[in-house]
Design a protein around this motif. Structure first.
Motif, PDB file in Angstrom:
ATOM      1  N   TRP A  79      -8.122  -9.598  51.592  1.00 24.46           N
ATOM      2  CA  TRP A  79      -7.715 -10.934  51.155  1.00 24.46           C
ATOM      3  C   TRP A  79      -8.346 -12.030  52.015  1.00 24.46           C
ATOM      4  N   VAL A  80      -8.342 -11.844  53.335  1.00 27.76           N
ATOM      5  CA  VAL A  80      -8.903 -12.867  54.233  1.00 27.76           C
ATOM      6  C   VAL A  80     -10.418 -12.952  54.072  1.00 27.76           C
ATOM      7  N   GLY A  81     -11.084 -11.792  54.002  1.00 28.45           N
ATOM      8  CA  GLY A  81     -12.536 -11.777  53.826  1.00 28.45           C
ATOM      9  C   GLY A  81     -12.955 -12.438  52.523  1.00 28.45           C
ATOM     10  N   ALA A  82     -12.228 -12.170  51.455  1.00 24.84           N
ATOM     11  CA  ALA A  82     -12.544 -12.779  50.162  1.00 24.84           C
ATOM     12  C   ALA A  82     -12.302 -14.283  50.193  1.00 24.84           C
ATOM     13  N   PHE A  83     -11.216 -14.689  50.821  1.00 26.31           N
ATOM     14  CA  PHE A  83     -10.891 -16.125  50.915  1.00 26.31           C
ATOM     15  C   PHE A  83     -12.007 -16.904  51.603  1.00 26.31           C
ATOM     16  N   LEU A  84     -12.511 -16.373  52.698  1.00 29.46           N
ATOM     17  CA  LEU A  84     -13.537 -17.079  53.468  1.00 29.46           C
ATOM     18  C   LEU A  84     -14.903 -17.019  52.793  1.00 29.46           C
ATOM     19  N   SER A  85     -15.241 -15.883  52.163  1.00 28.63           N
ATOM     20  CA  SER A  85     -16.572 -15.721  51.573  1.00 28.63           C
ATOM     21  C   SER A  85     -16.782 -16.609  50.354  1.00 28.63           C
ATOM     22  N   VAL A  86     -15.718 -16.929  49.641  1.00 25.77           N
ATOM     23  CA  VAL A  86     -15.842 -17.716  48.408  1.00 25.77           C
ATOM     24  C   VAL A  86     -15.658 -19.208  48.667  1.00 25.77           C
ATOM     25  N   LEU A  87     -15.015 -19.562  49.764  1.00 31.44           N
ATOM     26  CA  LEU A  87     -14.646 -20.951  50.022  1.00 31.44           C
ATOM     27  C   LEU A  87     -15.851 -21.880  50.086  1.00 31.44           C
ATOM     28  N   CYS A  88     -16.879 -21.490  50.832  1.00 34.70           N
ATOM     29  CA  CYS A  88     -18.034 -22.362  51.069  1.00 34.70           C
ATOM     30  C   CYS A  88     -18.760 -22.712  49.775  1.00 34.70           C
ATOM     31  N   SER A  89     -19.090 -21.694  48.956  1.00 34.45           N
ATOM     32  CA  SER A  89     -19.832 -21.943  47.720  1.00 34.45           C
ATOM     33  C   SER A  89     -19.032 -22.776  46.730  1.00 34.45           C
ATOM     34  N   THR A  90     -17.720 -22.594  46.701  1.00 29.77           N
ATOM     35  CA  THR A  90     -16.885 -23.380  45.788  1.00 29.77           C
ATOM     36  C   THR A  90     -16.842 -24.845  46.207  1.00 29.77           C
ATOM     37  N   VAL A  91     -16.769 -25.107  47.500  1.00 26.57           N
ATOM     38  CA  VAL A  91     -16.780 -26.488  48.000  1.00 26.57           C
ATOM     39  C   VAL A  91     -18.097 -27.171  47.650  1.00 26.57           C
ATOM     40  N   VAL A  92     -19.212 -26.438  47.798  1.00 26.10           N
ATOM     41  CA  VAL A  92     -20.530 -27.004  47.476  1.00 26.10           C
ATOM     42  C   VAL A  92     -20.612 -27.359  45.996  1.00 26.10           C
ATOM     43  N   VAL A  93     -20.152 -26.466  45.133  1.00 27.67           N
ATOM     44  CA  VAL A  93     -20.184 -26.711  43.677  1.00 27.67           C
ATOM     45  C   VAL A  93     -19.305 -27.899  43.304  1.00 27.67           C
TER      46      VAL A  93
END
Length: 278
Positions: free
Chosen positions: A113-127
């Motif tokens: 859960w933590v790994g998925a939360f961090l890995s997706v956060l950056c790209s979603t903020v950029v989009v």
């Protein structure tokens, strides 16, 4: 509704039977994931099909995109963890309780859960920060690829970053899953009795089926460097990812011999309680 019902039945069976094994602990989390994943996409999809006004707010679109990729990443990491669990259970049975104890199970799921939360956060903020030329996307839910296609700037670099992150999550978990099952199957084939081999295979068959469907559809959609393919093909694959796969997961796992045994015992207890009251 069928997906939620099937996943809820599995969770209920595990809790009522008080199954202590790591396999059921991971299956419980996977079923909970299927419920969350379905409720992320299906309600808005059904609303768009039933209503004439097929809209979603920009904030709602970004939130849907984030949770779609977040929960998808959780699934792939969790599937890899479950394959490792089967490897230890079959290849190292004497060390199983030492390697896969309750603390390790909790840490593995927490890491998913933590790994998925961090890995997706950056790209979603950029989009979410991109300028868009139109308020309409050619898709039935908010995905990164159709969003990038309506952006007003060159998104080639963002597409490559998205490709890198998708490949890192999907292919790394696929390699771990493949290696785990290679050793697991080779160990099963060395079991002298046919009944023993069949029993060992029955604990892995449902998981291998789920893995094949999940990885096949996701690799076709996201693990490719060029995101400018026709979205018509992506829409068909998206149906597999967002609707068919979560729908099949409960039915596949309910065919597992141990799960069927728990289901029969639970039904017998319920019927005995009903007969006593009558």
């Amino acid at each position: 509704m069928l997906t939620i019902t099937g996943s809820f039945i599995i969770i209920l069976l595990i809790w009522t039977d008080n199954c202590p094994t790591p396999m059921y602990f991971f299956l419980n989390n996977l079923s909970f994931f299927d419920i969350l994943f379905t409720t992320t996409i299906a309600p808005k999809l059904l609303a768009c099909l039933l209503e004439e006004r097929k809209t979603i707010s920009f904030a709602g679109c970004i939130i849907q995109t984030y949770f779609y990729f977040f929960l998808g990443t959780v699934e792939f990491i969790l599937l890899a963890v479950m394959s490792f669990d089967r490897y230890v259970a079959i290849c190292k049975p004497l060390h199983f309780t030492i390697i896969i104890n309750s603390r390790v199970c909790f840490l593995l799921v927490l890491g998913c859960w933590v790994g998925a939360f961090l890995s997706v956060l950056c790209s979603t903020v950029v989009v979410s920060r991109l300028p868009y030329c139109t308020e309409e996307i050619s898709h039935f839910f908010c995905d990164i690829t159709p969003l990038l296609q309506v952006a007003c700037i060159d998104t080639h670099f963002i597409e490559m970053i998205n490709f890198f992150l998708s490949s890192l999550v999907v292919l790394s978990s696929l390699v771990l899953t493949t290696v785990s099952y290679t050793y697991t199957i080779s160990t099963i084939l060395q079991v002298p009795s046919a009944q023993g081999r069949q029993k060992a295979f029955s604990t892995c068959a449902s998981h291998i089926t789920v893995i094949s469907i999940a990885y096949g559809s996701c690799i076709f959609m996201y693990v490719r460097p060029n995101q400018s393919y026709s979205l018509d093909f992506d829409k068909v694959t998206s149906v597999l990812t967002t609707v068919v796969t979560p729908l099949l997961n409960p039915s596949i796992y309910l065919r597992n011999e141990k799960v069927k045994k728990v289901l029969r015992e639970t039904m017998n207890r319920i019927m005995s309680l009903i007969l006593r009251r009558n």
